[in-house]
Motif scaffolding. Structure first.
Motif, PDB file in Angstrom:
ATOM      1  N   THR A  20       4.746   1.763  -6.342  1.00 61.33           N
ATOM      2  CA  THR A  20       3.645   2.557  -6.906  1.00 61.33           C
ATOM      3  C   THR A  20       4.030   4.029  -6.868  1.00 61.33           C
ATOM      4  OG1 THR A  20       2.535   2.870  -4.803  1.00 61.33           O
ATOM      5  CG2 THR A  20       1.927   0.908  -6.057  1.00 61.33           C
ATOM      6  N   VAL A  73       2.432  -6.043  -0.593  1.00 60.57           N
ATOM      7  CA  VAL A  73       1.220  -6.863  -0.709  1.00 60.57           C
ATOM      8  C   VAL A  73       1.315  -8.035   0.265  1.00 60.57           C
ATOM      9  CG1 VAL A  73      -0.218  -8.224  -2.258  1.00 60.57           C
ATOM     10  CG2 VAL A  73       1.013  -6.244  -3.132  1.00 60.57           C
ATOM     11  N   GLY A 107      -8.227  -8.502  -2.792  1.00 58.27           N
ATOM     12  CA  GLY A 107      -7.156  -7.520  -2.710  1.00 58.27           C
ATOM     13  C   GLY A 107      -6.086  -7.859  -1.685  1.00 58.27           C
ATOM     14  N   LYS A 151      -4.022 -12.909  -2.879  1.00 58.42           N
ATOM     15  CA  LYS A 151      -4.122 -14.332  -3.221  1.00 58.42           C
ATOM     16  C   LYS A 151      -3.577 -14.584  -4.621  1.00 58.42           C
ATOM     17  CE  LYS A 151      -8.626 -14.234  -2.771  1.00 58.42           C
ATOM     18  NZ  LYS A 151      -8.793 -12.819  -2.388  1.00 58.42           N
ATOM     19  N   THR A 208      -1.571 -12.720  -6.279  1.00 57.57           N
ATOM     20  CA  THR A 208      -0.128 -12.434  -6.246  1.00 57.57           C
ATOM     21  C   THR A 208       0.644 -13.649  -5.759  1.00 57.57           C
ATOM     22  OG1 THR A 208      -0.663 -10.129  -5.783  1.00 57.57           O
ATOM     23  CG2 THR A 208       1.598 -10.833  -5.345  1.00 57.57           C
TER      24      THR A 208
HETATM   25  N1  LIG Z   1       1.301  -5.130 -10.850  1.00 57.14           N
HETATM   26  C1  LIG Z   1       0.857  -4.537  -9.733  1.00 57.14           C
HETATM   27  N2  LIG Z   1       1.301  -3.310  -9.394  1.00 57.14           N
HETATM   28  C2  LIG Z   1       0.862  -2.706  -8.279  1.00 57.14           C
HETATM   29  N3  LIG Z   1      -0.009  -3.239  -7.408  1.00 57.14           N
HETATM   30  C3  LIG Z   1      -0.504  -4.460  -7.697  1.00 57.14           C
HETATM   31  C4  LIG Z   1      -0.101  -5.179  -8.866  1.00 57.14           C
HETATM   32  N4  LIG Z   1      -0.752  -6.364  -8.885  1.00 57.14           N
HETATM   33  C5  LIG Z   1      -1.518  -6.380  -7.777  1.00 57.14           C
HETATM   34  N5  LIG Z   1      -1.376  -5.245  -7.068  1.00 57.14           N
HETATM   35  C6  LIG Z   1      -2.030  -4.927  -5.792  1.00 57.14           C
HETATM   36  O1  LIG Z   1      -1.759  -5.982  -4.919  1.00 57.14           O
HETATM   37  C7  LIG Z   1      -2.881  -6.247  -4.117  1.00 57.14           C
HETATM   38  C8  LIG Z   1      -3.215  -7.723  -4.174  1.00 57.14           C
HETATM   39  O2  LIG Z   1      -3.697  -8.052  -5.440  1.00 57.14           O
HETATM   40  P1  LIG Z   1      -4.205  -9.518  -5.779  1.00 57.14           P
HETATM   41  O3  LIG Z   1      -3.115 -10.481  -5.524  1.00 57.14           O
HETATM   42  O4  LIG Z   1      -4.760  -9.487  -7.150  1.00 57.14           O
HETATM   43  O5  LIG Z   1      -5.381  -9.731  -4.732  1.00 57.14           O
HETATM   44  P2  LIG Z   1      -6.487 -10.869  -4.674  1.00 57.14           P
HETATM   45  O6  LIG Z   1      -6.220 -11.858  -5.719  1.00 57.14           O
HETATM   46  O7  LIG Z   1      -6.369 -11.435  -3.288  1.00 57.14           O
HETATM   47  O8  LIG Z   1      -7.806 -10.208  -4.822  1.00 57.14           O
HETATM   48  C9  LIG Z   1      -4.009  -5.368  -4.590  1.00 57.14           C
HETATM   49  O9  LIG Z   1      -4.141  -4.293  -3.693  1.00 57.14           O
HETATM   50  C10 LIG Z   1      -3.532  -4.900  -5.932  1.00 57.14           C
HETATM   51  O10 LIG Z   1      -3.993  -3.593  -6.154  1.00 57.14           O
END
Ligand SMILES: Nc1ncnc2c1ncn2[C@@H]1O[C@H](COP(=O)(O)OP(=O)(O)O)[C@@H](O)[C@H]1O
Ligand SMILES: [Mg+2]
Lengths: 277, 276
Positions: B30, B37, B58, B61, B63
């Motif tokens: 970032t 994550v 967040g 999951k 991911t």
């Molecule tokens: N492509 C990306 N680039 C940067 N950060 C990401 C990206 N995708 C997800 N995140 C970050 O990774 C974290 C986990 O996201 P995510 O897997 O969607 O969580 P959940 O499904 O558990 O709510 C979050 O803080 C999100 O902001």
């Protein structure tokens, strides 16, 4: 008995109201036009100007107004033929613009590199006024007819190209994910996802472009001496100081432009489903 | 009973694991630097298992599941399906997307047919049509086949999405909070339907949920994730209720509440979220 009559009367009352609404829809703009014509007439009577008032315009051009279909050969033709010839030119230039614009728009929309490189160029070229293309077109193509077509083409292509590219870029990630997980073949992706998803944007471009290409007709024809067409007709009238003829031609151009736009809007309603308009 | 790490390990030993998440970490670059994550996630899933994943929003999951579906790649570690690393998305790991992701210009039938047509190129048109009809009937949409997605309710859309995924007989079915936006009754209906279909088709299911009761009703095991950043699997809870499960009977048992409280304790005491 009274109840029955009431029920019987009700629909005719509703119909009445609808009819009244319709009449109002027609009468209001007509009234507005009349008032504007009146103001115009008064202004030309008060102010020291060469501009004829509406009464004088009609007096001087009643032959043109009443006989749009006459054809004495050469460029000496009625307004219908002038407009019709111009419309043919617009149709050809516009069709080329549509095909090339949609095709290039899709390529640019799909390819980030290409779009980065070309976007600034498109944005500069699209602001070039149609009239500025005329000498370039004449110099490049040497002949009147293709030059006129080119001016229409180059004026109309930008909104089609740019809107198509935007439409392709905005395809929701979700749909692209579906395509990826299904490992959708390219042609399936093209026809089932890309085109339908971008279609509303493509239509927006096509609609803007048809207005522009009709506007460009004046520029396209104005310098091409000795051709049939409403644009050259206006130029010719101007050379002979026939202001009234110019005014009548402008009314024709406005009406045709309005018609073209309505036509596109109608096609849009035919092709796009309710949810996508 | 309490946990489960032990039993989870045991169950993953009785057969060669079908799906293996091996020391997986995921780092997103970032503007303010790298954001970890997931860190050192390990999970083994047997063929035909129903796994639910729970954790605060967040935590990563989506991911994690994206690395199984192939939309994301682990930064370190490996995800193996039947011993082979996962390279890219494919119809053997069908996804039911969070927002249904139905194509609004295609009918319900055509939405399902789109995938069936790709996955069974050797089948005839009438065979493919038959498959689509069968799966739409299975989710109770035999009468809505010609409708377009904008004309049907959220519950029906989710049914179409499930039918689209299942019609391809995937090895793994991945669902990301599939029932979150639905009302309670529709949700329970769909849970039952999902179980019924899973029973007959025996695919491996990975499902993200926020609803502990949903997880207890559906899953063989519940994967509970710690908070991010650098989230990992905190605990895996075995859900031993016999199948077919009866929701109300299940909820009458003291064991149900023991499990439920344990999961609640995990989420709201041990790994409470600041803003929840
Ligand atoms: N492509 C990306 N680039 C940067 N950060 C990401 C990206 N995708 C997800 N995140 C970050 O990774 C974290 C986990 O996201 P995510 O897997 O969607 O969580 P959940 O499904 O558990 O709510 C979050 O803080 C999100 O902001
Ligand atoms: Mg998520």
């Amino acid at each position: 008995m009274t109840i029955a009559r009431k029920q019987f009367n009700k629909p005719s009352f509703v119909l009445d109201k609808k009819l009244k609404q319709r009449l109002e829809d027609i009468a209001t703009p007509l009234g507005t036009i009349l008032i504007l014509l009146l103001i115009w007439q008064l202004l030309t009577m008060i102010l020291p100007t060469d501009l004829p008032g509406p009464i004088k315009v009609v007096q001087e051009t009643w032959v043109l107004i009443l006989y749009p279909f006459f054809d004495f050969g050469g460029t000496n033709k009625g307004l219908f033929w002038q407009v019709f010839t111009s419309l043919q030119r617009v149709a050809i230039g516009y069709s080329f613009a549509a095909v090339v614009g949609i095709g290039l728009g899709i390529l640019v929309g799909l390819n980030k590199r290409l779009s980065k490189g070309l976007d600034p160029i498109f944005n500069i070229l699209r602001t070039v006024p149609p009239l500025a293309w005329v000498p370039i077109a004449l110099a490049a193509l040497k002949q009147n007819q293709p030059a006129a077509l080119f001016v229409i083409f180059i004026t109309a292509i930008w909104p089609i190209l740019i809107n198509t590219a935007v439409g392709v870029r905005q395809i929701p990630q979700d749909f692209n994910n579906v395509a990826q997980v299904l490992q959708l073949p390219k042609t399936e992706y093209f026809f089932k996802i890309l085109i339908p998803s971008a279609l509303p944007y493509i239509f927006t471009g096509l609609r803007i472009a048809i207005g522009l290409s009709w506007l460009a007709i004046i520029a396209a024809e104005i310098v091409m001496s000795g051709i049939v067409g409403i644009g050259f007709f206006i130029w010719n009238a101007y050379q002979n100081s026939q202001i009234s003829e110019i005014i009548v031609s402008l009314v024709y151009i406005g009406l045709v432009g309005w018609l073209l736009d309505s036509l596109m809007a109608w096609v849009q309603t035919l092709i796009l489903p309710q949810s996508q308009r | 009973m309490v946990t489960s790490l032990k039993s989870a390990q045991r169950s993953s030993h009785d057969a060669t694991p079908f799906l293996i998440v091996d020391q997986v970490s995921k780092v997103y670059p970032t503007k303010t630097g790298d954001y970890t994550v997931l860190k050192d996630v390990n999970l083994a899933v047997n063929q035909g298992e129903f796994i639910c994943v729970i954790g605060h929003s967040g935590c990563g999951k989506s991911t994690l599941l994206n690395m199984v579906s192939g939309f994301a790649k682990p930064t370190t570690g490996r995800v193996l399906l039947q011993g082979k690393p996962i390279e890219k998305p494919g119809p053997d790991r069908m996804v039911v997307f969070q927002g249904y992701a139905l194509l609004p210009w295609l009918s319900v039938f055509e939405n399902v047919y789109l995938g069936v047509n790709v996955v069974y190129p050797q089948k005839s048109k009438s065979e493919k049509t038959q498959i689509v009809k069968e799966f739409l009937a299975m989710v109770g949409l035999a009468d809505a086949m010609e409708k377009k997605p904008p004309q049907i309710s959220g519950g029906m859309k989710q049914r179409v999405a499930i039918a689209r995924a299942l019609a391809l007989c995937p090895e793994v079915l991945i669902l990301d909070e599939p029932f979150g936006a639905l009302d309670a009754i529709t949700k329970e209906e769909l849970q039952e339907e999902l179980l019924k279909i899973w029973n007959t088709h025996k695919c491996t299911v990975l499902m993200i949920t926020h609803d502990i009761d949903e997880a207890l009703f559906l899953a063989d095991r519940l994967v509970m994730m710690t908070n991010g950043p650098a989230a990992a699997i905190g605990e895996v809870m075995e859900i031993p209720f016999r199948r077919p499960r009866n929701r109300s009977r299940m909820m009458e048992t003291p064991e149900y509440y023991k499990l439920r409280n344990h999961a609640l304790d995990f989420l709201y005491n041990r790994f409470a979220h600041d803003d929840e």
